[in-house]
Design an enzyme around this catalytic site. Structure first.
Site, PDB file in Angstrom:
ATOM      1  N   LYS A  29       6.579   6.468   3.260  1.00  0.00           N
ATOM      2  CA  LYS A  29       6.031   7.453   4.215  1.00  0.00           C
ATOM      3  C   LYS A  29       7.156   7.990   5.099  1.00  0.00           C
ATOM      4  O   LYS A  29       7.190   9.183   5.413  1.00  0.00           O
ATOM      5  CB  LYS A  29       4.924   6.824   5.070  1.00  0.00           C
ATOM      6  CG  LYS A  29       3.625   6.516   4.326  1.00  0.00           C
ATOM      7  CD  LYS A  29       2.914   7.732   3.744  1.00  0.00           C
ATOM      8  CE  LYS A  29       2.305   8.644   4.768  1.00  0.00           C
ATOM      9  NZ  LYS A  29       1.485   9.719   4.142  1.00  0.00           N
TER      10      LYS A  29
ATOM     11  N   TYR B 281       5.595   0.662   1.431  1.00  0.00           N
ATOM     12  CA  TYR B 281       4.690   1.758   1.833  1.00  0.00           C
ATOM     13  C   TYR B 281       5.286   2.556   2.987  1.00  0.00           C
ATOM     14  O   TYR B 281       5.418   3.781   2.919  1.00  0.00           O
ATOM     15  CB  TYR B 281       3.313   1.194   2.228  1.00  0.00           C
ATOM     16  CG  TYR B 281       2.474   2.187   3.027  1.00  0.00           C
ATOM     17  CD1 TYR B 281       1.927   3.321   2.427  1.00  0.00           C
ATOM     18  CD2 TYR B 281       2.244   1.999   4.399  1.00  0.00           C
ATOM     19  CE1 TYR B 281       1.182   4.244   3.158  1.00  0.00           C
ATOM     20  CE2 TYR B 281       1.497   2.912   5.140  1.00  0.00           C
ATOM     21  CZ  TYR B 281       0.971   4.034   4.513  1.00  0.00           C
ATOM     22  OH  TYR B 281       0.235   4.946   5.252  1.00  0.00           O
TER      23      TYR B 281
ATOM     24  N   THR C 149       2.001   8.018   9.337  1.00  0.00           N
ATOM     25  CA  THR C 149       1.526   6.751   9.875  1.00  0.00           C
ATOM     26  C   THR C 149       2.450   6.232  10.979  1.00  0.00           C
ATOM     27  O   THR C 149       3.649   6.550  11.002  1.00  0.00           O
ATOM     28  CB  THR C 149       1.465   5.711   8.729  1.00  0.00           C
ATOM     29  OG1 THR C 149       1.217   4.427   9.276  1.00  0.00           O
ATOM     30  CG2 THR C 149       2.765   5.645   7.931  1.00  0.00           C
ATOM     31  N   ASP C 150       1.910   5.377  11.839  1.00  0.00           N
ATOM     32  CA  ASP C 150       2.751   4.728  12.856  1.00  0.00           C
ATOM     33  C   ASP C 150       3.665   3.669  12.226  1.00  0.00           C
ATOM     34  O   ASP C 150       4.625   3.219  12.862  1.00  0.00           O
ATOM     35  CB  ASP C 150       1.885   4.101  13.969  1.00  0.00           C
ATOM     36  CG  ASP C 150       0.895   3.052  13.477  1.00  0.00           C
ATOM     37  OD1 ASP C 150       0.824   2.798  12.251  1.00  0.00           O
ATOM     38  OD2 ASP C 150       0.189   2.475  14.328  1.00  0.00           O
ATOM     39  N   GLU C 151       3.375   3.285  10.964  1.00  0.00           N
ATOM     40  CA  GLU C 151       4.165   2.206  10.345  1.00  0.00           C
ATOM     41  C   GLU C 151       5.614   2.611  10.109  1.00  0.00           C
ATOM     42  O   GLU C 151       6.474   1.758   9.898  1.00  0.00           O
ATOM     43  CB  GLU C 151       3.514   1.740   9.037  1.00  0.00           C
ATOM     44  CG  GLU C 151       2.114   1.221   9.274  1.00  0.00           C
ATOM     45  CD  GLU C 151       1.578   0.325   8.172  1.00  0.00           C
ATOM     46  OE1 GLU C 151       2.324  -0.050   7.265  1.00  0.00           O
ATOM     47  OE2 GLU C 151       0.383  -0.010   8.247  1.00  0.00           O
TER      48      GLU C 151
HETATM   49  P1  NAD Z   1      -6.743   6.659   0.628  1.00  0.00           P
HETATM   50  O1  NAD Z   1      -5.963   5.712  -0.192  1.00  0.00           O
HETATM   51  O2  NAD Z   1      -8.132   6.314   1.030  1.00  0.00           O
HETATM   52  O3  NAD Z   1      -6.831   8.083  -0.098  1.00  0.00           O
HETATM   53  C1  NAD Z   1      -5.729   8.670  -0.729  1.00  0.00           C
HETATM   54  C2  NAD Z   1      -6.238   9.862  -1.541  1.00  0.00           C
HETATM   55  O4  NAD Z   1      -5.101  10.473  -2.164  1.00  0.00           O
HETATM   56  C3  NAD Z   1      -7.210   9.481  -2.645  1.00  0.00           C
HETATM   57  O5  NAD Z   1      -8.287  10.396  -2.683  1.00  0.00           O
HETATM   58  C4  NAD Z   1      -6.374   9.597  -3.915  1.00  0.00           C
HETATM   59  O6  NAD Z   1      -7.127   9.950  -5.063  1.00  0.00           O
HETATM   60  C5  NAD Z   1      -5.396  10.710  -3.532  1.00  0.00           C
HETATM   61  N1  NAD Z   1      -4.145  10.626  -4.288  1.00  0.00           N
HETATM   62  C6  NAD Z   1      -3.355   9.528  -4.454  1.00  0.00           C
HETATM   63  N2  NAD Z   1      -2.310   9.819  -5.238  1.00  0.00           N
HETATM   64  C7  NAD Z   1      -2.424  11.136  -5.558  1.00  0.00           C
HETATM   65  C8  NAD Z   1      -1.646  12.027  -6.337  1.00  0.00           C
HETATM   66  N3  NAD Z   1      -0.527  11.612  -6.980  1.00  0.00           N
HETATM   67  N4  NAD Z   1      -2.051  13.314  -6.435  1.00  0.00           N
HETATM   68  C9  NAD Z   1      -3.170  13.749  -5.812  1.00  0.00           C
HETATM   69  N5  NAD Z   1      -3.957  12.925  -5.079  1.00  0.00           N
HETATM   70  C10 NAD Z   1      -3.591  11.647  -4.959  1.00  0.00           C
HETATM   71  O7  NAD Z   1      -5.841   6.957   1.904  1.00  0.00           O
HETATM   72  P2  NAD Z   1      -6.246   7.125   3.442  1.00  0.00           P
HETATM   73  O8  NAD Z   1      -6.350   5.796   4.068  1.00  0.00           O
HETATM   74  O9  NAD Z   1      -7.366   8.078   3.522  1.00  0.00           O
HETATM   75  O10 NAD Z   1      -4.903   7.802   3.992  1.00  0.00           O
HETATM   76  C11 NAD Z   1      -4.728   9.215   3.895  1.00  0.00           C
HETATM   77  C12 NAD Z   1      -3.374   9.582   4.469  1.00  0.00           C
HETATM   78  O11 NAD Z   1      -3.316   9.190   5.847  1.00  0.00           O
HETATM   79  C13 NAD Z   1      -2.203   8.882   3.792  1.00  0.00           C
HETATM   80  O12 NAD Z   1      -1.135   9.786   3.716  1.00  0.00           O
HETATM   81  C14 NAD Z   1      -1.852   7.724   4.722  1.00  0.00           C
HETATM   82  O13 NAD Z   1      -0.494   7.393   4.631  1.00  0.00           O
HETATM   83  C15 NAD Z   1      -2.195   8.334   6.075  1.00  0.00           C
HETATM   84  N6  NAD Z   1      -2.609   7.375   7.110  1.00  0.00           N
HETATM   85  C16 NAD Z   1      -3.569   6.446   6.865  1.00  0.00           C
HETATM   86  C17 NAD Z   1      -3.989   5.601   7.897  1.00  0.00           C
HETATM   87  C18 NAD Z   1      -5.077   4.574   7.667  1.00  0.00           C
HETATM   88  O14 NAD Z   1      -5.341   3.764   8.573  1.00  0.00           O
HETATM   89  N7  NAD Z   1      -5.770   4.560   6.543  1.00  0.00           N
HETATM   90  C19 NAD Z   1      -3.412   5.693   9.159  1.00  0.00           C
HETATM   91  C20 NAD Z   1      -2.399   6.638   9.361  1.00  0.00           C
HETATM   92  C21 NAD Z   1      -2.025   7.494   8.337  1.00  0.00           C
HETATM   93  O1  DAU Z   2      -1.033   1.689  10.922  1.00  0.00           O
HETATM   94  C1  DAU Z   2      -1.502   2.646  10.016  1.00  0.00           C
HETATM   95  C2  DAU Z   2      -1.658   2.026   8.651  1.00  0.00           C
HETATM   96  O2  DAU Z   2      -2.790   1.168   8.720  1.00  0.00           O
HETATM   97  C3  DAU Z   2      -1.812   3.040   7.528  1.00  0.00           C
HETATM   98  O3  DAU Z   2      -0.649   3.807   7.435  1.00  0.00           O
HETATM   99  C4  DAU Z   2      -2.097   2.347   6.198  1.00  0.00           C
HETATM  100  O4  DAU Z   2      -2.348   3.321   5.195  1.00  0.00           O
HETATM  101  C5  DAU Z   2      -3.316   1.473   6.369  1.00  0.00           C
HETATM  102  O5  DAU Z   2      -3.579   0.770   5.175  1.00  0.00           O
HETATM  103  C6  DAU Z   2      -3.135   0.493   7.529  1.00  0.00           C
HETATM  104  O6  DAU Z   2      -2.128  -0.499   7.214  1.00  0.00           O
HETATM  105  P1  DAU Z   2      -2.312  -2.049   7.618  1.00  0.00           P
HETATM  106  O7  DAU Z   2      -1.464  -2.858   6.744  1.00  0.00           O
HETATM  107  O8  DAU Z   2      -2.190  -2.233   9.086  1.00  0.00           O
HETATM  108  O9  DAU Z   2      -3.890  -2.218   7.262  1.00  0.00           O
HETATM  109  P2  DAU Z   2      -4.685  -3.389   6.501  1.00  0.00           P
HETATM  110  O10 DAU Z   2      -6.136  -3.069   6.663  1.00  0.00           O
HETATM  111  O11 DAU Z   2      -4.175  -3.643   5.152  1.00  0.00           O
HETATM  112  O12 DAU Z   2      -4.357  -4.654   7.410  1.00  0.00           O
HETATM  113  C7  DAU Z   2      -4.671  -4.691   8.781  1.00  0.00           C
HETATM  114  C8  DAU Z   2      -4.168  -6.018   9.324  1.00  0.00           C
HETATM  115  O13 DAU Z   2      -4.965  -7.071   8.787  1.00  0.00           O
HETATM  116  C9  DAU Z   2      -2.750  -6.344   8.940  1.00  0.00           C
HETATM  117  O14 DAU Z   2      -2.118  -7.042  10.006  1.00  0.00           O
HETATM  118  C10 DAU Z   2      -2.876  -7.274   7.730  1.00  0.00           C
HETATM  119  C11 DAU Z   2      -4.166  -7.999   8.024  1.00  0.00           C
HETATM  120  N1  DAU Z   2      -4.974  -8.382   6.829  1.00  0.00           N
HETATM  121  C12 DAU Z   2      -5.246  -7.430   5.908  1.00  0.00           C
HETATM  122  C13 DAU Z   2      -5.998  -7.735   4.801  1.00  0.00           C
HETATM  123  C14 DAU Z   2      -6.297  -6.674   3.750  1.00  0.00           C
HETATM  124  C15 DAU Z   2      -5.455  -9.678   6.713  1.00  0.00           C
HETATM  125  O15 DAU Z   2      -5.213 -10.552   7.578  1.00  0.00           O
HETATM  126  N2  DAU Z   2      -6.208  -9.976   5.606  1.00  0.00           N
HETATM  127  C16 DAU Z   2      -6.482  -9.056   4.638  1.00  0.00           C
HETATM  128  O16 DAU Z   2      -7.171  -9.396   3.632  1.00  0.00           O
END
Ligand code: NAD
Ligand code: DAU
Length: 351
Positions: free
Chosen positions: A161, A157, A132-134
């Site tokens: 990561k 989180y 992630t970019d975080e």
């Molecule tokens: P998600 O939470 O939707 O899915 C996570 C998956 O991992 C689920 O299917 C869950 O069952 C599985 N999982 C969790 N713990 C596990 C374990 N102990 N063993 C096996 N499986 C397990 O997540 P996502 O949003 O699809 O993110 C996927 C990946 O991409 C993550 O590594 C996250 O850090 C990264 N990522 C997410 C975003 C985003 O915006 N969502 C952006 C950048 C990177």
């Molecule tokens: O940047 C990549 C990341 O983006 C991933 O690595 C994470 O897995 C993914 O969850 C996401 O993280 P964020 O914290 O940016 O996403 P989230 O959707 O939780 O929140 C987006 C923005 O909106 C953040 O600034 C917090 C705000 N927010 C979020 C929620 C859930 C609100 O204002 N209200 C809310 O209820």
């Protein structure tokens, strides 16, 4: 040689799109979806490809190192694309240790299995770690994250990561394991679990529930359609430079409040409601502790070196996403029952 690829977290949001893309585009590869099916994993996400001859599902926890090593041997695994993780920042604030276990220890278990099974032949195997970019922390009003930006994670989180990224890199340096890391910005699209901003707000608008904007809504995120992230993973997995990392992003920054207002406008149009109906649901709530102000990815390296760029505009992607949620209310209903309710209530207890 054809490949036998474990994709971890393949039943989750991004993982399901990656699994679908690989199963459909590479019939000569065996794709093993390894997922523990936590609250975020849902095999409904993959109904359309579950009977493909090159697809296998293995329910397993990456914390179970013996099971993981046995699965590597059983499927003669050649490569890993690792997405399994605890992924929600707010949950990491409530329960940091779960993130240490899955994101750090789970990743090290996978690295150890790869190290054992690929011994003597590391150059011909690849461990693609999806991050992630975080990990870079927060930006001020200007500037971008590049591949050389120092790590400075602020939430449990992102710290977990960052730890996992460091372990992947260390296994490359110390043991010579072939790896690549991608650091991506915020994804959105179908199958996104409704605890994250966009799907949560779509769900709340459908049910006329308040839209909890954290702080003043001034925080900025860079949004990318999930299928474009899956395309980027495909590109880097196949063509990325070994022992290196690529930033992935949409060149698409939005202040939360502006994004929420756009979403409200589109939802009113699609639901045939009077303009302003959804915006009236906006409710400013106490800010997320340690809330990063701004993320913005400089994705020029993956663009220039590997030719990847996003395929849809934000307006197109957001419109497709809303349409998907409106046509999949049963999916939404199923994932927002039970345990989700408890989480949602705890989350807002003191806001
Ligand atoms: P998600 O939470 O939707 O899915 C996570 C998956 O991992 C689920 O299917 C869950 O069952 C599985 N999982 C969790 N713990 C596990 C374990 N102990 N063993 C096996 N499986 C397990 O997540 P996502 O949003 O699809 O993110 C996927 C990946 O991409 C993550 O590594 C996250 O850090 C990264 N990522 C997410 C975003 C985003 O915006 N969502 C952006 C950048 C990177
Ligand atoms: O940047 C990549 C990341 O983006 C991933 O690595 C994470 O897995 C993914 O969850 C996401 O993280 P964020 O914290 O940016 O996403 P989230 O959707 O939780 O929140 C987006 C923005 O909106 C953040 O600034 C917090 C705000 N927010 C979020 C929620 C859930 C609100 O204002 N209200 C809310 O209820």
């Amino acid at each position: 040689m054809s490949k036998s690829i474990i994709i971890t977290g393949g039943a989750g949001f991004i993982g399901s799109h990656v699994v679908r893309l690989f199963v459909n585009n590479y019939p000569e590869y065996k794709i093993i979806n390894l997922d523990a099916l936590t609250y975020a994993g849902n095999l409904e996400n993959l109904r359309d490809i579950e009977s493909a001859p090159n697809y296998v599902f293995e329910k397993a926890d990456i914390l179970d190192k013996d099971v993981i090593e046995a699965l590597f041997k059983k499927h003669e695994v050649t490569d890993v694309i690792h997405l399994a993780a605890e992924s929600h920042v707010d949950r990491s604030i409530l329960s940091p240790l779960d993130f240490v276990y899955t994101n750090i220890i789970g990743t090290v278990n996978l690295l150890n299995a790869a190290k054992e099974c690929w011994k003597g032949d590391y150059a011909n195997h690849r461990f693609h770690h999806v991050s992630t970019d975080e990990v870079f922390g927060t930006l001020g009003d200007t500037g971008f994250f590049t591949e050389t930006t120092p790590y400075s994670p602020n939430s449990p989180y992102s710290a977990s990561k960052a730890g996992s990224d460091h372990f992947v890199r260390a296994y490359g340096e110390t043991y010579g394991l072939g790896y690549v890391i991608t650091n991506c910005s915020n994804n959105y699209g179908p199958n996104h679990f409704p605890e994250k901003l966009i799907p949560l707000f779509i769900n709340n608008i459908i049910h006329n529930k308040p839209l909890p904007v954290y702080g003043k809504g001034d925080n900025t995120r860079d949004w990318l359609f999930v299928i474009d992230h899956a395309r980027a993973i495909d590109t880097v997995f196949h063509n990325g430079k070994n022992h290196d990392s690529y930033n992935v992003g949409g060149f698409n920054e939005w202040k939360n409040i502006d994004l929420v207002k756009l979403l409200c406008k589109l939802m009113d149009e699609k639901l045939g409601r009077t303009p302003g109906t959804s915006e009236a649901l906006i409710s400013y709530v106490k800010d997320r502790p340690g809330h990063d102000l701004r993320y913005a990815i400089d994705a020029s390296r993956i663009n220039k070196e590997l030719g990847w760029k996003p395929s849809v505009t934000f307006e197109e992607g957001l419109s497709k996403t809303i349409d998907w949620y409106l046509s999949n209310e049963t999916w939404l209903k199923n994932v927002t029952s039970g345990a989700y309710q408890n989480y949602y209530e705890t989350q807002y207890a003191d806001r």
